[in-house]
Enzyme design. Structure first.
Site, PDB file in Angstrom:
ATOM      1  CE  LYS A 111      44.708   9.531  53.329  1.00 28.13           C
ATOM      2  NZ  LYS A 111      45.765  10.175  52.532  1.00 28.13           N
ATOM      3  CE  LYS A 192      45.066  13.531  58.436  1.00 28.80           C
ATOM      4  NZ  LYS A 192      46.327  13.326  57.786  1.00 28.80           N
ATOM      5  CE  LYS A 195      46.727  19.181  50.833  1.00 32.01           C
ATOM      6  NZ  LYS A 195      47.442  17.919  51.005  1.00 32.01           N
TER       7      LYS A 195
HETATM    8  P1  AMP Z   1      49.001  16.340  53.319  1.00 33.60           P
HETATM    9  O1  AMP Z   1      47.923  17.360  53.367  1.00 33.60           O
HETATM   10  O2  AMP Z   1      48.526  15.035  53.872  1.00 33.60           O
HETATM   11  O3  AMP Z   1      49.692  16.235  52.025  1.00 33.60           O
HETATM   12  O4  AMP Z   1      50.109  16.823  54.355  1.00 33.60           O
HETATM   13  C1  AMP Z   1      51.095  17.805  54.109  1.00 33.60           C
HETATM   14  C2  AMP Z   1      51.786  18.160  55.407  1.00 33.60           C
HETATM   15  O5  AMP Z   1      50.856  18.812  56.301  1.00 33.60           O
HETATM   16  C3  AMP Z   1      52.310  16.945  56.180  1.00 33.60           C
HETATM   17  O6  AMP Z   1      53.530  17.306  56.815  1.00 33.60           O
HETATM   18  C4  AMP Z   1      51.250  16.689  57.200  1.00 33.60           C
HETATM   19  O7  AMP Z   1      51.767  16.047  58.351  1.00 33.60           O
HETATM   20  C5  AMP Z   1      50.767  18.101  57.523  1.00 33.60           C
HETATM   21  N1  AMP Z   1      49.363  18.088  57.950  1.00 33.60           N
HETATM   22  C6  AMP Z   1      48.297  17.639  57.230  1.00 33.60           C
HETATM   23  N2  AMP Z   1      47.147  17.768  57.902  1.00 33.60           N
HETATM   24  C7  AMP Z   1      47.486  18.308  59.109  1.00 33.60           C
HETATM   25  C8  AMP Z   1      46.740  18.706  60.267  1.00 33.60           C
HETATM   26  N3  AMP Z   1      45.422  18.574  60.310  1.00 33.60           N
HETATM   27  N4  AMP Z   1      47.426  19.231  61.305  1.00 33.60           N
HETATM   28  C9  AMP Z   1      48.760  19.392  61.261  1.00 33.60           C
HETATM   29  N5  AMP Z   1      49.528  19.041  60.207  1.00 33.60           N
HETATM   30  C10 AMP Z   1      48.911  18.511  59.137  1.00 33.60           C
END
Ligand code: AMP
Ligand code: TRP
Length: 328
Positions: A111, A192, A195
Site C-alpha cells: 500500500k 486480490k 475495495k
Molecule cells: P477488508 O476489505 O480489507 O476490510 O477485509 C475484510 C475481510 O474480508 C477480511 O477478513 C479480509 O481478509 C477479507 N477479504 C478482503 N478481500 C478479500 C478477497 N479478495 N478474498 C477473500 N477475502 C477477502
C-alpha cells in the site's frame, strides 16, 4: 463461550471477496461463541478518504454486515472509533512492537509503494489491529488469507507483552477458510479483489444487481487455450472462477473443473450461483437502507457492549505495564 472478533474497513463497497472470504464465515459461526464484528473506521484513515465518504461508507458497511446476515441478537456489531479503548491499547502495543517488524509487513510495502508520502498510521496499522483483537481477549479471528501476517504479528505482540509484563493477553488464533479465502480481481486475476485498488469491472460488489453480476462474470479474463483446469499458477483467471464457484456451491475447484468443457458454461453457472447466494443479502440490505434509525440503534448498543468488555482488559494491561491506577 469462545470469544470471536473480526473487522472490516469502511473503505469502499463490500465485495464478493469480502463475502466469501470473511462475512459468510462470520454469519455461520456468530452463534458459536461471544462474537464481535467491528467496522474499523480508524483503519480507513491510513489511506486518503474524504470525510463525507468515510461517514457514508461506515453506515453502508454496517448495512452490508447486517444484510449479509449478522444478527444483533446473536453477536455484537459496532464501530471501532466508538470504543476508545482500542486506541488507548494501541499505544501500549506500539511500545511493544518494533519499527523493523512493522516495516516488513507485506501490506505496508504494497500500500505504501509508489506513494509520495506514506502516513505513519499505515505503518502502525497492524498494531491497531492487534489492539482490536487483544482488547477483547479474543481467541478466534476469522479473516481472509490476506490478514494472515497481521494475525501472526498480533500473536507475537501478545506473547511478548505477556513475557515482559506477566500474563495479560489471550494469544489469538486466525481462522482462514479453505476455499474462497483469496478471491482475485476478475480483470487482473493475479491481484486480490479489493475495495480500494482493483478495477471496477473486476470487482463484484455484494449489492450489484443480477445483470451486473452476470456481465462482470461474462467479461472475466480467462486464457487463450480454452481448457477448463484448476491451476492457479498458470491459469489464474479460470482458477479464480472455479474457486468462487466452489466457495458458492460446495465441492472443490479441482472436481468442478472436470465438469466443464467451455468457459461459457462455467461463467453462466458461476453468475447464477452468485446471484442466488446474494439474493437474500440484497433483500435485507434494501430493508435496512430504508430504516437508518434501526441501524444507528444497533451500532449504539454494540458499542456499549464492546466498551464493557474492553474496559477490564485495558485496565489489566495498564496495570501490568506500570501505569498508575486512575479513578476515572
Ligand atoms: P477488508 O476489505 O480489507 O476490510 O477485509 C475484510 C475481510 O474480508 C477480511 O477478513 C479480509 O481478509 C477479507 N477479504 C478482503 N478481500 C478479500 C478477497 N479478495 N478474498 C477473500 N477475502 C477477502
Ligand atoms: N485489517 C483488516 C482488513 O483489512 C481489518 C481489521 C482491522 C481486522 N482490525 C481487525 C480483522 C481485527 C480482524 C481482526 O481486512
Amino acid at each position: 463461550m469462545p470469544r470471536i472478533f473480526s473487522g472490516v474497513q469502511p473503505s469502499g463497497t463490500l465485495h464478493v471477496g469480502n463475502y466469501l472470504g470473511a462475512l459468510r464465515q462470520w454469519v455461520a459461526t456468530q452463534g458459536d461463541g461471544d462474537a464481535l464484528y467491528c467496522i474499523v473506521d480508524l483503519h480507513a484513515l491510513t489511506l486518503e478518504i474524504a470525510p463525507d465518504d468515510l461517514r457514508t461508507r461506515t453506515i453502508e458497511t454496517a448495512v452490508g454486515l447486517l444484510g449479509a446476515g449478522l444478527d444483533p441478537d446473536l453477536c455484537t456489531v459496532f464501530v471501532q472509533s466508538h470504543v476508545p479503548e482500542h486506541t488507548e491499547l494501541t499505544w501500549l502495543l506500539e511500545c511493544t512492537a518494533t519499527y523493523g517488524e512493522l516495516r516488513r509487513m507485506t501490506q505496508f510495502k504494497e500500500k505504501g509503494a509508489g506513494q509520495e508520502s506514506v502516513r505513519a498510521g499505515l505503518l502502525t496499522y497492524p498494531v491497531l489491529m492487534a489492539a482490536d483483537i487483544l482488547v477483547y481477549d479474543a481467541e478466534r479471528v476469522p479473516v481472509g488469507d490476506d490478514q494472515r501476517q497481521h494475525l501472526e504479528l498480533a500473536r507475537t505482540l501478545a506473547t511478548r507483552f505477556n513475557g515482559r509484563y506477566g500474563e495479560t493477553f489471550v494469544v489469538p488464533e486466525a481462522e482462514i477458510p479453505t476455499v474462497g479465502a483469496r478471491v482475485m480481481d476478475l480483470q487482473q486475476p493475479t491481484r486480490k479483489m479489493s475495495k480500494s485498488t482493483a478495477t471496477p469491472l473486476g470487482t463484484i460488489s455484494m449489492t450489484d444487481p443480477p445483470e451486473e453480476i452476470a456481465r462482470k462474470v461474462r467479461k472475466a479474463v480467462t486464457d487463450v487455450d480454452g481448457a477448463v483446469a484448476y491451476d492457479p499458477e498458470s491459469k489464474p483467471g479460470v482458477s479464480n472462477l472455479l474457486e468462487m464457484l466452489a466457495a458458492a456451491t460446495g465441492g472443490t475447484p479441482e472436481a468442478l473443473a472436470g465438469r466443464y468443457s467451455s468457459y461459457g458454461q462455467l461463467k453462466q453457472d458461476l453468475a447464477e450461483a452468485l446471484v442466488e447466494l446474494l439474493r437474500p443479502v440484497h433483500r435485507r440490505v434494501a430493508e435496512l437502507e430504508s430504516d437508518p434509525g434501526t441501524v444507528a440503534a444497533i451500532l449504539d448498543k454494540g458499542a456499549a457492549k464492546a466498551h464493557e468488555l474492553a474496559t477490564p482488559v485495558l485496565s489489566r494491561a495498564r496495570s501490568a505495564i506500570g501505569l498508575t491506577p486512575r479513578s476515572r
